[in-house]
Design an enzyme around this catalytic site. Sequence first.
Site, PDB file in Angstrom:
ATOM      1  CB  SER A 156      -0.899   0.082   1.295  1.00  0.00           C
ATOM      2  OG  SER A 156      -1.669  -0.974   1.234  1.00  0.00           O
ATOM      3  CG  HIS A 195      -5.628  -1.294   4.299  1.00  0.00           C
ATOM      4  ND1 HIS A 195      -6.106  -2.363   3.423  1.00  0.00           N
ATOM      5  CD2 HIS A 195      -4.837  -0.685   3.269  1.00  0.00           C
ATOM      6  CE1 HIS A 195      -5.968  -2.071   2.287  1.00  0.00           C
ATOM      7  NE2 HIS A 195      -5.238  -1.043   2.191  1.00  0.00           N
TER       8      HIS A 195
END
Length: 432
Positions: free
Chosen positions: A287, A372
């Site tokens: 990410s 997340h």
Amino acid sequence: MLEGLKLTARQVGHDRALRSLLRDCRRLLSERGEANSVAIARELVARFSALPDEQRGSFFARLSSDFGPDPKAVLQSAKAYAEQPNASNLIRLTQATEPPRQELLRRINRLPGGTSSIVAMRRALLPRVARQPELEALEADFLHLLSSWFNPGFLELQRVDWNSPAQLLEQIIRHEAVHEIDGWDDLRRRLQPDRRCFAFFHPQLPAEPLIFVEVALLPEMPDAIAPLIDKKSTALPPREFKVAAFYSISNCQPGLKGVSLGNFLIKRVAEALQRELPQLKTFCTLSPIPGFARWLRAGAVCEGLVKARREHLAQARATLLEACGNDLDRLATAQALRALATGPQQALTRLAAFYLGIHATHPQGDPVARFHLDNGARLERLNPLGDLSAKGVKQSFGMMVNYLYDLQKVETHHEKFTQGEVAHSRALASLL
């Protein structure tokens, strides 16, 4: 003078169009409107679509002011419920507090294509809310209804591959928001056997993806994005698939902002991949950290730190600033980041650990991290030089992060995050 007359004529026409649109809204909410809702809603949607942009703000303002709940009825029902808190009074109070515009949106939704029209209306509304705070209640009504209509139980998970319709593939290229797709060859590589792409669809928007995620199937957890999106790379054989790495997730419908879709998508995809490929043992992300550089430039502030951690943070920032001559912009090139000595590179990594491991719990924390972590992932590993693209260097000084999705522990990790604690690996803990 002629131009002035033309301007006046246009304004008169716009005002007339707005009045006609509001009249349609009242007709649709009437008893007759309920019986003829499809025809009236079709006319209403057509009028809204033709309304000039500047008039749409006026329309939303009138929806907010003219189609809200009746304050007197709310007060009367609230008093009755306070005096006798029984089911009947609660029902009447609930009915009194519901704005008529919610029923208006429901009746528009009965129109074929009505759901799409409401999503488009909200897309037009969202940019105005910050400028017109009086629209916040109207925006809450849109979000309330769309969150119900786009409940994950109604959504269909579909895999997107090279044999998908061309129109769908074009939308994937157009809506990719994390790592730009450089044409058809790039897309083809991202859809080869060691890659997966999944999207959520709604029955009322069958040809339009709502959100999609791209996954790389790999032998180990990745530490850099370039190899994953290299369109000239060779596909790996299935025997090497041990890790599923989510490396991009993109929303396709701006009008659904704030409607929870992505968290359910990742979990559904992980479960689908586990069924298809039982050898997969690790589900993680690679990410970006889009707010990291901005936070560093703003002073790298973390609230509520104990003394030892404050000192670690201050020392890391001082080391990094010394290495770049107190000018962080000197780090904003791939060449400069590669040339960093070990000490400053470790300082940059430690700063990223503080940003994600502590500052992420702040409401203004990194949006990707909050997504997340709130979704139940664990902060697993930091990857210096993970993204040396122009975008990656600008927003995070090249740093990327792996979040680990342990499907047996996502609920526990989610609960921790709601209580202000970030679940993280031992390697991350050593940096804090």
